[in-house]
Scaffold this motif. Structure first.
Motif, PDB file in Angstrom:
ATOM      1  N   TYR A  47      35.623   1.768  49.764  1.00 41.14           N
ATOM      2  CA  TYR A  47      35.070   2.700  48.842  1.00 41.14           C
ATOM      3  C   TYR A  47      34.081   3.685  49.402  1.00 41.14           C
ATOM      4  CZ  TYR A  47      37.273  -0.602  45.879  1.00 41.14           C
ATOM      5  OH  TYR A  47      38.109  -1.544  44.982  1.00 41.14           O
ATOM      6  N   CYS A  88      39.999   4.098  34.286  1.00 36.27           N
ATOM      7  CA  CYS A  88      40.295   2.630  34.735  1.00 36.27           C
ATOM      8  C   CYS A  88      41.734   2.723  35.305  1.00 36.27           C
ATOM      9  CB  CYS A  88      40.274   1.528  33.424  1.00 36.27           C
ATOM     10  SG  CYS A  88      38.405   1.361  33.241  1.00 36.27           S
ATOM     11  N   PHE A  91      41.999   3.902  38.634  1.00 37.07           N
ATOM     12  CA  PHE A  91      41.536   3.142  39.621  1.00 37.07           C
ATOM     13  C   PHE A  91      42.560   1.951  39.996  1.00 37.07           C
ATOM     14  CE2 PHE A  91      36.801   3.983  38.698  1.00 37.07           C
ATOM     15  CZ  PHE A  91      36.983   5.292  39.503  1.00 37.07           C
ATOM     16  N   GLU A  95      44.669   1.151  43.647  1.00 39.63           N
ATOM     17  CA  GLU A  95      44.570  -0.179  44.358  1.00 39.63           C
ATOM     18  C   GLU A  95      45.954  -0.475  44.735  1.00 39.63           C
ATOM     19  OE1 GLU A  95      41.587  -2.072  45.315  1.00 39.63           O
ATOM     20  OE2 GLU A  95      41.315   0.116  45.011  1.00 39.63           O
ATOM     21  N   LEU A 102      43.612  -6.766  43.221  1.00 40.43           N
ATOM     22  CA  LEU A 102      42.579  -6.252  42.240  1.00 40.43           C
ATOM     23  C   LEU A 102      41.249  -6.745  42.515  1.00 40.43           C
ATOM     24  CD1 LEU A 102      44.383  -5.918  38.851  1.00 40.43           C
ATOM     25  CD2 LEU A 102      43.579  -4.018  40.249  1.00 40.43           C
ATOM     26  N   LEU A 105      38.218  -4.429  43.413  1.00 39.15           N
ATOM     27  CA  LEU A 105      37.972  -3.516  42.191  1.00 39.15           C
ATOM     28  C   LEU A 105      37.172  -4.072  41.351  1.00 39.15           C
ATOM     29  CD1 LEU A 105      38.134  -0.704  40.662  1.00 39.15           C
ATOM     30  CD2 LEU A 105      40.265  -1.497  39.732  1.00 39.15           C
ATOM     31  N   TYR A 109      33.195  -3.730  40.136  1.00 40.66           N
ATOM     32  CA  TYR A 109      32.886  -3.627  38.756  1.00 40.66           C
ATOM     33  C   TYR A 109      31.806  -4.630  38.449  1.00 40.66           C
ATOM     34  CZ  TYR A 109      37.156  -0.889  37.090  1.00 40.66           C
ATOM     35  OH  TYR A 109      38.004  -0.075  36.881  1.00 40.66           O
ATOM     36  N   GLU A 149      38.471  -4.448  33.507  1.00 41.42           N
ATOM     37  CA  GLU A 149      39.274  -4.928  34.534  1.00 41.42           C
ATOM     38  C   GLU A 149      40.882  -5.236  33.769  1.00 41.42           C
ATOM     39  OE1 GLU A 149      37.877  -8.998  35.104  1.00 41.42           O
ATOM     40  OE2 GLU A 149      35.977  -7.991  36.359  1.00 41.42           O
ATOM     41  N   SER A 152      42.218  -1.624  33.854  1.00 39.23           N
ATOM     42  CA  SER A 152      42.611  -1.121  35.202  1.00 39.23           C
ATOM     43  C   SER A 152      43.800  -2.168  35.801  1.00 39.23           C
ATOM     44  CB  SER A 152      41.661  -1.532  36.058  1.00 39.23           C
ATOM     45  OG  SER A 152      40.232  -1.078  36.124  1.00 39.23           O
TER      46      SER A 152
END
Length: 282
Positions: A47, A88, A91, A95, A102, A105, A109, A149, A152
């Motif tokens: 990241y 979201c 993102f 991924e 995930l 990610l 979070y 989450e 996303s």
């Protein structure tokens, strides 16, 4: 200055955060966003590369939306947050495009939430906020992370479902080319093999299924090519069909009649499926 909340009994049930709490949170946002960014890039180097790359502005904007929307959630519970939701989903899509799950990610979070909670403890001491209020903040914060989450994941699945569909289409195309035999340039088959990750075997066995075959009741082996939407559904199995393969076929199509063709050189795959179909017609 925001009104100070006095300590309350430890047994007091948790409730929603008072809207005035947003006035305490907002001044912390710029430095909190920066601190979260530092912690995440330290924990997840991939990241860090993104934040220094060509899409850094969009990524930073997404992070800001996540955090700013939390403050707005406190001020206006239940308010729609379309900009945050789209950030979201982006993102999650990213991924998926990168071929990752995930987990990273989600970890980012939750790391951000821990940084925010650490900051909240300092603010709580500064304003003498009650333990119950701080517990409500933590509860609200981690419920908010669950929302991040979930949204996303929508973006992630959006890409994955499309990718899975494209992969299946490529595999069906590969099956058709193998069955077409010598008129098809080997380079075309090799290209599809590379795109799908399928290894071209020396010998194959074709299986004919009676239509409609329906969706498999159990997953097919990854090296099996299938066209179940064809008027004459069929499978291509690398090598001979042994007992293990037969058992897998039975699990996948427990009620669909089938016939197994002869094992032949891959260049003669069409002969195998033709013989299997003749047997199925008997």
């Amino acid at each position: 200055m925001p009104t100070t909340t006095q300590p309350s009994d430890a047994g007091e049930p948790l409730g929603p955060l008072p809207q005035e709490f947003a006035a305490i949170v907002r001044p912390e946002l710029p430095s909190l966003i920066q601190e979260i960014g530092i912690e995440i890039t330290r924990a997840y180097p991939e990241y860090a590369q993104l934040l220094n790359g060509p899409h850094s502005a969009a990524i930073r904007y997404g992070v800001e939306q996540h955090i700013a929307a939390f403050a707005e959630r406190i001020a206006s519970p239940g308010a729609a947050v379309p900009l945050r939701d789209e950030a979201c989903r982006r993102f999650g899509r990213f991924e998926a495009y990168e071929g990752r799950g995930l987990e990273r990610l989600r970890g980012a979070y939750r790391l951000g939430a821990r940084v925010a909670l650490r900051r909240a403890k300092k603010v709580g001491r500064r304003y003498n906020l009650s333990p119950t209020l701080m517990l409500s903040f933590a509860d609200t914060l981690f419920a908010y992370v669950d929302e991040l989450e979930a949204v996303s994941r929508e973006g992630y699945l959006e890409v994955r479902s499309g990718a899975d569909g494209r992969s299946e289409a490529l595999r069906r195309r590969l099956l058709h080319l193998v069955l077409a035999g010598s008129p098809v340039p080997r380079s075309a088959i090799a290209e599809l093999c590379e795109q799908t990750g399928w290894v071209l075997p020396e010998r194959v066995t074709l299986v004919a299924l009676r239509s409609p075959a329906g969706a498999p009741a159990a997953p097919l082996d990854n090296d099996v090519l299938a066209d179940l939407s064809d008027p004459q559904p069929h499978l291509l199995i690398p090598g001979p069909v042994d007992e293990e393969r037969r058992a897998a076929l039975t699990r996948a199509f427990p009620s669909a009649p089938s016939a197994v063709g002869l094992t032949v050189p891959t260049s003669c795959a069409a002969d195998s499926v033709r013989w299997a179909r003749r047997v199925l017609e008997l």
